[in-house]
Structures are given as structure tokens and as C-alpha cells.
Design an enzyme around this catalytic site. Structure first.
Site, PDB file in Angstrom:
ATOM      1  N   LYS A 172      28.194   0.615  12.424  1.00  0.00           N
ATOM      2  CA  LYS A 172      27.659  -0.598  11.789  1.00  0.00           C
ATOM      3  C   LYS A 172      28.554  -1.165  10.688  1.00  0.00           C
ATOM      4  CE  LYS A 172      23.665  -0.759  14.068  1.00  0.00           C
ATOM      5  NZ  LYS A 172      23.343  -1.891  14.958  1.00  0.00           N
ATOM      6  N   GLU A 216      18.333  -7.058   8.064  1.00  0.00           N
ATOM      7  CA  GLU A 216      17.266  -6.297   8.694  1.00  0.00           C
ATOM      8  C   GLU A 216      17.832  -4.928   9.047  1.00  0.00           C
ATOM      9  OE1 GLU A 216      19.367  -8.091  10.347  1.00  0.00           O
ATOM     10  OE2 GLU A 216      19.903  -6.756  11.997  1.00  0.00           O
ATOM     11  N   SER A 241      28.213   6.465  18.662  1.00  0.00           N
ATOM     12  CA  SER A 241      28.097   5.373  17.696  1.00  0.00           C
ATOM     13  C   SER A 241      27.693   5.806  16.295  1.00  0.00           C
ATOM     14  CB  SER A 241      27.108   4.326  18.215  1.00  0.00           C
ATOM     15  OG  SER A 241      25.846   4.923  18.471  1.00  0.00           O
TER      16      SER A 241
HETATM   17  C1  LIG Z   1      24.082   4.989  15.462  1.00  0.00           C
HETATM   18  C2  LIG Z   1      23.544   3.770  16.116  1.00  0.00           C
HETATM   19  N1  LIG Z   1      23.885   3.478  17.366  1.00  0.00           N
HETATM   20  C3  LIG Z   1      23.418   2.396  18.004  1.00  0.00           C
HETATM   21  C4  LIG Z   1      22.529   1.531  17.393  1.00  0.00           C
HETATM   22  C5  LIG Z   1      22.012   0.374  18.185  1.00  0.00           C
HETATM   23  O1  LIG Z   1      22.491  -0.851  17.774  1.00  0.00           O
HETATM   24  P1  LIG Z   1      23.546  -1.639  18.627  1.00  0.00           P
HETATM   25  O2  LIG Z   1      23.013  -1.803  19.988  1.00  0.00           O
HETATM   26  O3  LIG Z   1      23.697  -2.927  17.904  1.00  0.00           O
HETATM   27  O4  LIG Z   1      24.807  -0.864  18.626  1.00  0.00           O
HETATM   28  C6  LIG Z   1      22.141   1.774  16.083  1.00  0.00           C
HETATM   29  C7  LIG Z   1      21.209   0.861  15.390  1.00  0.00           C
HETATM   30  O5  LIG Z   1      20.687   1.077  14.371  1.00  0.00           O
HETATM   31  C8  LIG Z   1      22.655   2.927  15.421  1.00  0.00           C
HETATM   32  O6  LIG Z   1      22.304   3.215  14.169  1.00  0.00           O
END
Ligand SMILES: Cc1ncc(COP(=O)(O)O)c(C=O)c1O
Lengths: 434, 271
Positions: free
Chosen positions: A117, A139, A406
Site C-alpha cells: 500500500k 478509507e 502483498s
Molecule cells: C496486504 C494486502 N493485500 C491486498 C489487499 C487488497 O487490496 P488490493 O486489491 O487493492 O491490493 C490489502 C488491502 O487492505 C492488503 O492489506
């Protein structure tokens, strides 16, 4: 007007950032049309009051993106503050568990603040500063975007308010405390389902009333134009690095690239740089909750239909009359009924494949990765791990599955403890934990 | 090229040198039965009625109208009920202007063709979809026009001249000027600023310019009625209904207050 103009040329000559900056391609590829439409999806379905503020953000974004000084500062922060580039890790033990293809993990969990993020919040906070805004709002669902926003707000000395559904505040308590510690105000949202979509509604309402001095740092690659494009551009560092790293380490591109999807930011960030590598399969993994047939999931692309929410036209989980449905996922960050418009367009164009992982599969993947590699993934990322494992099992050892890790799982320990605590404590015998 | 009924009502008001009285309620709040009685009560005091289509995610609305949407949906209000209520109001008030107001996804889910057909059959004159700005009008403009439905567009304090021109080009019926940069139910903006902007828009378009968002008292309604072509009151009526032991009587009184204030606003020193 940047508060501290940075001389890009001098900066690069002066220090070690030059090689780092050179690895990124700043060309905007596969751009939407002038109105922000990706095929039939996207656009700017916003209230009149927001149309001019959104236009101002769009203008500021394109001006910044064309300005070397903007990238000099952005990339310096990504390197020296966030800790990019993140490693690409050949997970040999996990690969052995899968018993098929080689699994490589893109370690976005190692970014400062613990998830992808921050790539986006650095970019948007710089933009907010260029636009002369003193306050930022955002948000958050899992709290990762909230933490990443509160973090850059602290660094840039901006006022910060984070809107978060009451239900998510309960699920992600450690992140709530982190945001507060960072000086942000965390404002609970009780309307609707008290989760991410309602937090977006509330942030939009507050932004409408305060757009004069407030910038809304949208947290995913969805929302009205220019957010889907801009958030993608800030996250393509993920896929650009991973592509080069994979070539360097394995001598070839991956066969499959896999990412989980909430709104779509980590997915578009990983997958987009592979868009033109037609031999690389691109897979988006949605939250299967209790199963796609159960009705309790967040699989907008797989189960939803085109609809209009939060400023853009994309796939949406809704009832027959267009009322947006409550979703379910074990992970707060995937618990969202919509999805970014570019992923919808890629799906329609046949350039994206779908998969889903259930709550149980994600939880099992979290445990497996933790035990065999010593990496505790976020519950969101665990969905991508679960699906990636399944795919790898069907493939051969000379093939490569690239998975976007992620975020890290620290924020989820409360949830995991609730679900597994007994089981794990029980197996430890007299291991110390109460 | 606006609907004959909307044209006629604004002409009538102009000839009487007064502003149009425009009331808003969410259809189905607190339930479809009581909502029918409330809509009929409000309609009797108004030149034009805005009927809100409840939506799960009313992003441009404040707590009052959000709650109205939630109550209506919880009480089982469906889009069929919205059309049925509209039909009943139309049957009782042949001259009344009726505008359906709401968010894009409800008509989008039904399909604009079917939506427009049903709206026209129910006696609707115009449609105001908060989150379909002129730029996105391609998804609905032609269909609405084909069904003689005006496309009511909003303008706000943040709309520059280029957007005023855009609304003039793509909108019809009247311009709904949002008096504040905010959501429904917030406090009304500065009256002098509203006056300036409305005068500016009136000079730039042929259409009547109505003002809404934040008008809660008869005094405020009167102030706005001195220069605006219409005065929209929404949250105030929704609150009145929600707080009252006898909602119909309370609404009757509140609507009469506002209507009287608007009617007398240009008649000298009314207030
Ligand atoms: C670690 C992590 N992966 C994925 C997401 C999903 O969001 P996005 O689809 O925008 O990557 C989030 C959302 O809070 C997250 O914290």
C-alpha cells in the site's frame, strides 16, 4: 507547487539513486481514454461537487508524472524510506510442498509498514503536497492503507483522518492503534455493513465537504478517474521489479503471475507490467469466503455483474435491483463488493484469468507458508498463496509461478488466534503461551 | 426541450412572480404504506416533488437521508414500490412536477431502457441521477430523451464556467444548484454567495435554476425564494417525519410552513 523543489539532475549525479531510478519505465502504457474508461469500464461517475476536484487531481497527476523532480523525490523515498526494491524470493520449500512448478514470492511484505500500500501513499502524498493540500483522508479495510497513509502523513507533517468500518476496527485492532500512534484520527463508520465500502462512502462524503484543503488518498486501483490509472502507475514498481528479477534469477519470465484482489491495487501493480508478455498467464485471486456458491464471499469479478459504485463502472456484487450486497471474507482487505475497472476490462479482453480461495484455503496457506518458509503472510496475500500452490501443483518443475506476497500477517494475528489459537497452543504442550 | 409539465409549472410560477416549492422524500420511508400517505401529503403543498429511490450506498447524502434509505430498504421497498408510489401521486396530482432522484446503479441494474419506460408510464417528468455527470451521459441521455424524461443536472459551488456550459448543453427541465460543497442535510451556505452563483448560472442558461441542500427553515426557504426559480427542501422533511409521533400531521405542518414562506417571499417584507 512543490514546497522543496528538487533538482533531479543534480540529485542523480550526486548519489546512488541513478541506477535505482533507471530500472523503472515511466511510460504510461495501456492508458484509458481521456475520460478514464478502460473499454466499457471505469469513467468518472461522481457527484457534480467532486467533478472539479477530480479534474484538479487528474491535471496535477499528469503534470507530476511528466516532471523528473517528482519522480526523483518519489523514487528516493521508495528506495530509502520504503526499502525498495523488495526481494524476489525463490520459495524452494513451498515449491517442494506444491510438488510442481517453482514458486517465486514478490516480497511486498518487506516494505516499510508491511504491505504494498505504501507505494501508492508515497505517490499520492507527494501529489497532495504539490497541490498545496494540508490534510489527507483515506478509507481503510484491513488497516494497511490507513497505516500507510498515516505514515506518510506523519512524515510530510500533514493532518490525517482515516475512515474505517466498525467491524474492521474490531478485526484489525493492532493497525488501529498504529494509526493513532502515528497521529492520525481513526473515525469509525457504522453505516451500511460497517466495512470497507461504507468507509469509502464516508470518506467521499467528508471529502466533498472539504475538498478545498483536503486530499483524498484513495487506497486501491478503483474509484473515479484518475484513481484507477494513478494508483496503478504508483504500484507498477512491483511488477517491473519482479519481471527484471525473475529474468535475472531464473533466466526467463514466469509462466503465471498471481495476485489477490480486493480493489485490485496489488494485482494491477504486479500484473500490468506483464500485460504485453502474452505467454505469461495473469491470474487474479478473489476472496472465496465460505465458497462461491454460498453467497458469502467477495468474488466481484467471478460472480458479480457490471454496475456503478464509488465513481466507476465495474463488476459489482449486487442484488437484482442494483442494491450493493454485503460481502464476506476472512480478510478485511478483500471484503469489498467492487473491483478496479482495469481488471474488469482485462477480464473482458481475455487477458486475465480468475481464481478464488476460500477462507479455509487462505488460512491453510498462511500456516503452510509460515511453517515451511518462516514467512507469515497477510490473510489477503494468503489467498494468492493458496491459488498459486494449486496451480504450481499442476505444473512441471521447470515452470515458474510468481506470487505477489502483498503484505505481512502481523495485523492478522488476532483473527488467526481466534481461529487457530486452541489448536496451536494445544500442540505446544508446555510451550509458555497462556 | 423540457417536459411540458415542468415547463408549465415553472411558467406558472414565473407568472405569479414566485419560486417553485419543491419537496423531497425517500420512497418507502419508513415503509411503503406510510410513505404513500406522506408523499401525497407533501405533494399537496408542492409544485414539484422529488421522489428518492432508496439505495444501499447513498454517497452524496448525509446521515438523515442515509437513514431514510436504510429504513426504506429494511422495510422491503423495491423499485416496483417506487413506481407504484409514483403512480399514485401522479393520479392524485395531474399538474405536479415529479422527478425521480437517486443513484446510477438502480436504473443501470434494471437497464435504462426499461427504467425509462416504467418511469414514463408512472408519470415521471424528469430523472436526477446524482452520480451520472454530463461526461457519463452516454449511458442514459438518449433513452431518457426518447421517453420524454428530462435529465436534471446538478451544479455546485465548485462548478466552473465550463461545467455550467456543459450542464446547459446536456441537461433539461431545470438546473439543480447544490447550495454548498457538501452532502445533503449539511448547513446551508452563505446566502450572498448562493445568490451570486445562482444569478451567474441564470444568466448562462435558459433553464430555471432551483436551489437545494441545507435549506431547513422557512426563513432560509424565503431567502432563497427571492432569487431562485425553485426551492428544494429534503432532509428537513425527512427529519420531521422521523421524529414525529404523528408523521402525517407533522409533515403537513412543516410543508405548509415552507410553502407559505416561499409563496410570500417576493411579496414585500415576508420572512
Ligand atoms: C496486504 C494486502 N493485500 C491486498 C489487499 C487488497 O487490496 P488490493 O486489491 O487493492 O491490493 C490489502 C488491502 O487492505 C492488503 O492489506
Amino acid at each position: 507547487m512543490p514546497s522543496q523543489p528538487v533538482d533531479f539532475a543534480n540529485d542523480l549525479k550526486a548519489d546512488f539513486n541513478a541506477d535505482f531510478a533507471a530500472q523503472y519505465d515511466l511510460e504510461i502504457k495501456h492508458a484509458p481514454d481521456a475520460g478514464g474508461h478502460f473499454g466499457q469500464f471505469g469513467g468518472r461517475f461522481a457527484a457534480e461537487t467532486l467533478m472539479q476536484p477530480l479534474q484538479e487531481i487528474e491535471d496535477a497527476f499528469f503534470a507530476a508524472w511528466a516532471d523528473p523532480a517528482f519522480h526523483a523525490e518519489r523514487l528516493d523515498l521508495l528506495k530509502n524510506y520504503v526499502g525498495r526494491q523488495t526481494p524476489l524470493y525463490h520459495a524452494k520449500h513451498l515449491s517442494a510442498e506444491a510438488g510442481g512448478a517453482q514458486i517465486y514470492l514478490k516480497r511486498e511484505d518487506l516494505n516499510h509498514t508491511g504491505a504494498h500500500k505504501v507505494n501508492n501513499t508515497i505517490g499520492q502524498a507527494l501529489l497532495a503536497r504539490r497541490m498545496g493540500k494540508r490534510k489527507v483522508i483515506a478509507e481503510t479495510g484491513a488497516g494497511q492503507h490507513g497505516v500507510a497513509t498515516a505514515t506518510v502523513a506523519a512524515m510530510f507533517n500533514m493532518e490525517c483522518a482515516i475512515y474505517m468500518g466498525r467491524e474492521d476496527i474490531r478485526r484489525q485492532a493492532p493497525n488501529v492503534f498504529r494509526m493513532k500512534l502515528l497521529g492520525a484520527e481513526v473515525i469509525p463508520v457504522d453505516s451500511g455493513t460497517a466495512t470497507l465500502k461504507d468507509a469509502v462512502n464516508e470518506a467521499l462524503r467528508v471529502w466533498v465537504a472539504n475538498c478545498e484543503d483536503t486530499y483524498y488518498i484513495f487506497g486501491t486501483a478503483a474509484g473515479p478517474h484518475p484513481f484507477p490509472l494513478m494508483v496503478r502507475q504508483f504500484h507498477t514498481v512491483i511488477g517491473q521489479e519482479a519481471r527484471a528479477q525473475c529474468l535475472a534469477q531464473a533466466g526467463r519470465l514466469p509462466d503465471v503471475a498471481v495476485a489477490c484482489v480486493g480493489g485490485g491495487s496489488n494485482a494491477i501493480g504486479l500484473l500490468h507490467p506483464f500485460y504485453d508478455d502474452r505467454d505469461v498467464r495473469l491470474v487474479a485471486v478473489e476472496a472465496g469466503g465460505h465458497g462461491l456458491k454460498s453467497g458469502a464471499h467477495a468474488a466481484s469479478l467471478a460472480v458479480g455483474k457490471p454496475g456503478i459504485l464509488h465513481g466507476s463502472l465495474s463488476y459489482l456484487l449486487e442484488d437484482a435491483e442494483g442494491q450493493v450486497q454485503g460481502t464476506h471474507s476472512i480478510s478485511a482487505g478483500l471484503d469489498y463488493p467492487g473491483v478496479g475497472p482495469e481488471l474488469a476490462a482485462m477480464l473482458e479482453a481475455g487477458r486475465l484469468q480468475l481464481d478464488a480461495a476460500t477462507d479455509d484455503e487462505a488460512l491453510a496457506a498462511l500456516q503452510l507458508l509460515t511453517r515451511c518458509e518462516g514467512i507469515i503472510p497477510a490473510l489477503e496475500s494468503s489467498h494468492a498463496i493458496a491459488a498459486g500452490l494449486r496451480m504450481a501443483a499442476e505444473m512441471t518443475p521447470d515452470q515458474i509461478v510468481l506470487i505477489n506476497l502483498s503484505g505481512r500477517g502481523d495485523k492478522d494475528m488476532g483473527t488467526v488466534f481466534e481461529l487457530l489459537g486452541d489448536q496451536i497452543d494445544g500442540s505446544v504442550q508446555d510451550g509458555g503461551a497462556a | 426541450m423540457s417536459s411540458s409539465r415542468l415547463n408549465a409549472l415553472f411558467e406558472r410560477c414565473r407568472s405569479e412572480d414566485r419560486s417553485a416549492v419543491i419537496g423531497y422524500l425517500t420512497a418507502g420511508d419508513p415503509n411503503p404504506e406510510l410513505s404513500r400517505e406522506l408523499l401525497l401529503t407533501l405533494a399537496a403543498q408542492c409544485d414539484l416533488l422529488e421522489i428518492g429511490m432508496p439505495f444501499s450506498d447513498p454517497m452524496a447524502d448525509g446521515p438523515v437521508i442515509q437513514a431514510a434509505s436504510e429504513r426504506a430498504l429494511a422495510a422491503g421497498t423495491h423499485i416496483d414500490d417506487v413506481f407504484a408510489l409514483t403512480r399514485d401521486v401522479r393520479a392524485a396530482h395531474p399538474e405536479l412536477g415529479i422527478v425521480l432522484m437517486g443513484y446510477a446503479n438502480v436504473p443501470y441494474a434494471m437497464g435504462f431502457e426499461q427504467f425509462a419506460e416504467r418511469a414514463q408510464a408512472a408519470g415521471v417528468d424528469g430523472v436526477l441521477l446524482v452520480d451520472i455527470p454530463p461526461e457519463e451521459g452516454a449511458i442514459c441521455d438518449a433513452v431518457l430523451r426518447a421517453h420524454q424524461l428530462d435529465r436534471i443536472l446538478l451544479l455546485s459551488p465548485t462548478s466552473p464556467d465550463a461545467r455550467i456550459a456543459l450542464a446547459g448543453e446536456h441537461g433539461s427541465g431545470f438546473i439543480y444548484y447544490v447550495s454548498l460543497t457538501g452532502i445533503t442535510g449539511a448547513d446551508m451556505g452563505d446566502i450572498a454567495e448562493i445568490h451570486d452563483k445562482v444569478a451567474h448560472i441564470q444568466a448562462a442558461t435558459e433553464m430555471p435554476v432551483c436551489v437545494g441542500f441545507g435549506i431547513k427553515t422557512a426563513a432560509q426557504a424565503a431567502e432563497v425564494a427571492r432569487f431562485a426559480d425553485g426551492v428544494v427542501v429534503g432532509s428537513h422533511f425527512v427529519t420531521t417525519v422521523a421524529m414525529a409521533d404523528d408523521p402525517v400531521a407533522a409533515l403537513q405542518e412543516a410543508a405548509a410552513d415552507i410553502a407559505t414562506a416561499v409563496h410570500q417571499a417576493r411579496g414585500g417584507d415576508a420572512g
